[in-house]
Structures are given as structure tokens and as C-alpha cells.
Write an enzyme that holds these catalytic residues in place. Structure first.
Site, short mmCIF file in Angstrom:
data_model
loop_
_atom_site.label_atom_id
_atom_site.label_comp_id
_atom_site.label_asym_id
_atom_site.label_seq_id
_atom_site.Cartn_x
_atom_site.Cartn_y
_atom_site.Cartn_z
CE LYS A 9 1.76 2.94 4.75
NZ LYS A 9 1.29 2.01 3.68
CE LYS A 28 -5.42 -1.75 1.46
NZ LYS A 28 -4.08 -2.28 1.68
CB THR A 66 -0.93 0.00 1.22
OG1 THR A 66 -1.72 -1.19 1.22
CG2 THR A 66 -1.86 1.21 1.19
#
Length: 300
Positions: free
Chosen positions: A240, A171, A95
Site C-alpha cells: 500500500k 513518511k 501512514t
């Protein structure tokens, strides 16, 4: 098929093991060598560098924590790219930011390699059980090679398009939606608890209604029980991803008020000492504390 695999965290280890068990010739690398031993015992070959893992491979998978880690294992004298043969394909399951995915796609194209982004939805137990939901994007000729492999690892492979960065954006959007569910569940449990309804009972009741989905069941249970250890998806990784979706949205001129609220939840938790050993479901704790339902646990 000869496969390189870089990154053996809790997700990567499970995915790499499934590739070994599917009969592929898998060469693995991890920055912490002790993580390779279980894969060696399962039948994988252990490489001394990303380049060595990628040497002569048809496909190289990577599953690392963030942009910096992926750049580090891809570039340089010992990076994936220095070991890949012409025409080989790098499948990034990490990711990462939209900007990093674009930069890496350009880098691979110029070097004569294929690049497919294939980030996943699912926790380590889903990875082990081949139950991941995978988002894939890349050139058609690269997807023809990548998709059959990805289908061995998950219960579905969604084809996003030909631009690898779009898979990463999808995502990040999905993780934003999950963070919203976590915040929602935290607020719902706070209201129920203040009224004298046990939060675990609330979650049980509502997940037998239209809210009967894995996200509501899994995160609802963790939040109701305040069970944030061990971490299946670590809090800093969730933080994050929150930063990355906000950056992507800002670049597109899209305001995200809920993402900003969740950002403040992450900052609050990190300031109180919550870290990599805590699951990001802890975001759901903040609403309960705001409502006067206990205090932040000591010694977190």
C-alpha cells in the site's frame, strides 16, 4: 490530559499503553473489541465508538491501516469528528496518502478542529520501548500541544512544517527508501550465496562497517534467514505504501524506477500467496529466487 485513541493494532496498542502509563486519562476504541482488553487492564477506558472516545478529549490520536479506515473512523455519526469538542486536536499517526491528508486537514479546519499528521518510523517493539522516530506537521498552535505528547512516545520528533500532508509525504519517502534497502539486501544476499558465502555471515560482516544501522541489521537478518513470520510490518501495508509514494511522485511529475521494481516484487509475492501474515522483508526473497537459490516455499 484527556486523550482519545482510535486503532489498537500492534502499533496503536503499544502507543496507547504508553500514554496510559504516562498518566493521561485515555479513552480507547477499536473495531475489534477484543483488542481493548489489555488496555482496559492497563487503566484505559474503553469506548463504544470513535465519537465516544473523542468526547471531551483535548487530543484524539488515530493509528489505523489506510485512507479508507481513517475516513471511516473520522466521519459519520459515530466518527471522531462528531465527538470532538471545538478546538480539540486530532493527531493522525497513520501512514496515509498525501491527498487524504490534505482532505482531512481541510475537513478539520472547516469543522473548527486542529489536525496534526504524525506518522512514525519504527516497528512494534520500538513503539513499546518509546523509540519511534516521529514526523510531525501542522499549524504552530497545534504542534505546541502535540509535540510534548509525541515526545513521550518516541526518541525524536521531526517537525516537517505547517502542512500536515508533508509529514505523510516524508513518511512515504522514508518507507520507499526502506523498501530500496530491502531490495538491495536481497540482491546482495543472492550474490553472496551464489559465491558460497553464507548470507547471515555477509550481513554480520557488513553491519560492522558503515552499514551499521538498524535498517540494515534488522532487515538483513530477516532476509538472510528467510524469516518472514511473524510480520512486524505486514506485506500488504508495505505494498500500500509503495502505491502511495508512486501516486504522489506521479502527481509531482517525478519518475521512480526503483519504486516500480519494488512494485513488481510485491505483485510477485502476493501472486504466490504471501499476505498479511508475512513481513514486507519478504521482498528481499525475490532476488534470491531469481538467482536460482531455491523455490518459493509451499503453503505460505
Amino acid at each position: 490530559m484527556r486523550i482519545g485513541f482510535i486503532g489498537l493494532g500492534s502499533m496503536g496498542s503499544a502507543i496507547a499503553k504508553n500514554l496510559v502509563e504516562s498518566g493521561h486519562d485515555v479513552h480507547v476504541f477499536n473495531r475489534s473489541p477484543e483488542r481493548t482488553e489489555s488496555l482496559r487492564q492497563a487503566g484505559a477506558n474503553v469506548a463504544a465508538s470513535p465519537a465516544q472516545a473523542a468526547w471531551l478529549a483535548d487530543v484524539v490520536f488515530s493509528m489505523v491501516a489506510d485512507d479508507a479506515a481513517l475516513t471511516a473512523v473520522t466521519r459519520g455519526e459515530t466518527g471522531i469528528a462528531s465527538g470532538m469538542r471545538p478546538g480539540a486536536i486530532h493527531i493522525s499517526m497513520s501512514t496515509i496518502s498525501v491527498a487524504a491528508a490534505r482532505e482531512l486537514a481541510d475537513f478539520h479546519r472547516q469543522a473548527g478542529f486542529g489536525f496534526v499528521s504524525a506518522p512514525v518510523f519504527g516497528r512494534p517493539d520500538a513503539a513499546a520501548a518509546r523509540k519511534l522516530f516521529i514526523m510531525a506537521a501542522g499549524a504552530d498552535e497545534h504542534l505546541k500541544v502535540a509535540v510534548p505528547l509525541l515526545e513521550q512516545l518516541g526518541q525524536s520528533v521531526g517537525i516537517v512544517g505547517t502542512d500536515p500532508s508533508h509529514a505523510n509525504l516524508v513518511k512515504l519517502i522514508g518507507n520507499f527508501m526502506l523498501s530500496g534497502i530491502i531490495e538491495m539486501l536481497g540482491e546482495a544476499c543472492a550474490v553472496a550465496a551464489k559465491a558460497g558465502i553464507e548470507p547471515s555471515h555477509l550481513v554480520e560482516l557488513l553491519t560492522n562497517t558503515p552499514f551499521n544501522s538498524p535498517a540494515f541489521r534488522i532487515y538483513g537478518s530477516l532476509i538472510a534467514k528467510r524469516q518472514f513470520q511473524p510480520a512486524a510490518f505486514a506485506l500488504p501495508l508495505g505494498q500500500k505504501d509503495n502505491r502511495l509514494i508512486m501516486a504522489a511522485a506521479e502527481a509531482l511529475g517525478v519518475p521512480m524506477p526503483l519504486a516500480n521494481l519494488v512494485h513488481d516484487r510485491f505483485v510477485t509475492l502476493r501472486a504466490q500467496g504471501y499476505g498479511a501474515e508475512h513481513d514486507w522483508a519478504a521482498v528481499g526473497l525475490c532476488a534470491q529466487l531469481d538467482a536460482g537459490l531455491g523455490r518459493m516455499p509451499e503453503g505460505v
